[in-house]
Design an enzyme around this catalytic site. Sequence first.
Site, short mmCIF file in Angstrom:
data_model
loop_
_atom_site.label_atom_id
_atom_site.label_comp_id
_atom_site.label_asym_id
_atom_site.label_seq_id
_atom_site.Cartn_x
_atom_site.Cartn_y
_atom_site.Cartn_z
N LYS A 66 0.81 -1.23 0.00
CA LYS A 66 0.00 0.00 0.00
C LYS A 66 0.84 1.28 0.00
CE LYS A 66 -3.87 -2.24 2.17
NZ LYS A 66 -4.92 -2.26 3.16
N ASP A 102 -9.76 2.29 3.24
CA ASP A 102 -9.70 1.40 4.41
C ASP A 102 -10.21 2.08 5.68
OD1 ASP A 102 -8.66 -0.88 3.25
OD2 ASP A 102 -6.59 -0.22 3.51
N GLY A 123 0.31 -2.80 15.59
CA GLY A 123 0.83 -2.79 14.21
C GLY A 123 1.17 -1.37 13.81
P1 NDP Z 1 1.84 -3.97 6.42
O1 NDP Z 1 2.73 -4.95 5.79
O2 NDP Z 1 1.88 -2.54 6.00
O3 NDP Z 1 2.12 -3.97 8.04
C1 NDP Z 1 2.21 -5.16 8.72
C2 NDP Z 1 2.37 -4.88 10.22
O4 NDP Z 1 2.24 -6.15 10.87
C3 NDP Z 1 3.69 -4.29 10.65
O5 NDP Z 1 3.48 -3.39 11.71
C4 NDP Z 1 4.46 -5.53 11.16
O6 NDP Z 1 5.40 -5.24 12.20
C5 NDP Z 1 3.35 -6.33 11.76
N1 NDP Z 1 3.61 -7.75 11.82
C6 NDP Z 1 3.74 -8.62 10.78
N2 NDP Z 1 3.93 -9.88 11.25
C7 NDP Z 1 3.93 -9.80 12.59
C8 NDP Z 1 4.09 -10.74 13.64
N3 NDP Z 1 4.29 -12.05 13.39
N4 NDP Z 1 4.01 -10.31 14.93
C9 NDP Z 1 3.80 -9.01 15.20
N5 NDP Z 1 3.65 -8.05 14.25
C10 NDP Z 1 3.72 -8.44 12.96
O7 NDP Z 1 0.36 -4.57 6.31
P2 NDP Z 1 -1.04 -3.83 6.12
O8 NDP Z 1 -1.13 -2.75 7.15
O9 NDP Z 1 -1.26 -3.47 4.70
O10 NDP Z 1 -2.09 -5.02 6.46
C11 NDP Z 1 -2.14 -5.59 7.73
C12 NDP Z 1 -3.28 -6.60 7.86
O11 NDP Z 1 -4.56 -5.97 7.74
C13 NDP Z 1 -3.25 -7.70 6.80
O12 NDP Z 1 -3.49 -8.92 7.44
C14 NDP Z 1 -4.39 -7.33 5.86
O13 NDP Z 1 -4.95 -8.49 5.25
C15 NDP Z 1 -5.38 -6.69 6.83
N6 NDP Z 1 -6.31 -5.75 6.18
C16 NDP Z 1 -7.66 -6.00 6.15
C17 NDP Z 1 -8.54 -5.12 5.58
C18 NDP Z 1 -10.00 -5.39 5.57
O14 NDP Z 1 -10.70 -4.80 4.75
N7 NDP Z 1 -10.50 -6.21 6.46
C19 NDP Z 1 -8.08 -3.88 4.92
C20 NDP Z 1 -6.66 -3.68 5.04
C21 NDP Z 1 -5.82 -4.61 5.62
P3 NDP Z 1 6.90 -4.70 11.89
O15 NDP Z 1 6.78 -3.22 11.69
O16 NDP Z 1 7.65 -5.06 13.11
O17 NDP Z 1 7.38 -5.43 10.66
#
Ligand code: NDP
Length: 266
Positions: A66, A102, A123
């Site tokens: 994104k 979103d 997050g």
């Molecule tokens: P990003 O890749 O931008 O961010 C991911 C975040 O998750 C980061 O803060 C990362 O931490 C953290 N993270 C990843 N793995 C782990 C873990 N194992 N333990 C702890 N923290 C973790 O993702 P998005 O913000 O684009 O999307 C996030 C989620 O939201 C996805 O699952 C997506 O499917 C869902 N979503 C759902 C929507 C809906 O309409 N329902 C709309 C938008 C998103 P770090 O900074 O440490 O790497």
Amino acid sequence: MKTKELFAIFGNPVKHSRSPLMHNYVFKKLHFKGCYTRIHLLDGAKLKETFFAQKLSGANVTVPHKEDAFKACDEVRGFAKDIGVVNTLINENGRLIGYNTDADGFLFAIEEFKNIQKVLIIGAGGTAKALSMKLKSSGLEVSVLNRSKPNLEYFKNSGFETFSWEDCPLCHYDLIVNTTSAGLSDENYPAPLEILRPLLEKSSFAADAIYGKVTPFLKLCKDLNITYKDGADMLLGQGVLANNYFTKGRYTLEEIKEEMKKSFSF
Ligand code: NDP
């Protein structure tokens, strides 16, 4: 005869996405000549060239592209400009226009949670940015907890209280939201249990952005008897707004919502 306009969702992973089903259902029911598919994109830097090579009219963008989508745009409109995160792309006469649907989708999702004032977002990715900025601008008190520190800088600089796993106070929040991808294609919690459990025990409501499965985060909410919801309503809310951009305002939001909602029963 006019050929169908092509739309897609870009992501990695992307096979879990319900967006093709939702948008294709609406296109069919509202007699819009459109077809919506999935594109598994490994390199976010290739988003723009792939979008135009596939002759797309519009697209959605999901994890983890994104912020790359924001960079790829020729013009970004509305709330997406404030946060640098784009989840909806439109081809406007060969120019790539970006929006974010979103955050408003999430507000729609939590309408039924009453008396929310203090929120903890877990997050610090694109979804966290969209939700936290929107909730803050709606007058709520928002804190952000993330696994790693560097991604918290943006939030710190935007005036949020931020925590990493080592320094998170275990206090009361009205609502705790998991915006991490922990639990999406694994069985991880978004934070260690010794933090997550006491936080949830003190909270009134919880929401997960992930949909289509009961994540470990949601299982814990259920065990602790907290009122919670998964990301399905958020998905619906953002999808309705995106579809309205795809179909260029030809149908009302109510018309789109009514049809899109039905696609959730499949
Ligand atoms: P990003 O890749 O931008 O961010 C991911 C975040 O998750 C980061 O803060 C990362 O931490 C953290 N993270 C990843 N793995 C782990 C873990 N194992 N333990 C702890 N923290 C973790 O993702 P998005 O913000 O684009 O999307 C996030 C989620 O939201 C996805 O699952 C997506 O499917 C869902 N979503 C759902 C929507 C809906 O309409 N329902 C709309 C938008 C998103 P770090 O900074 O440490 O790497």
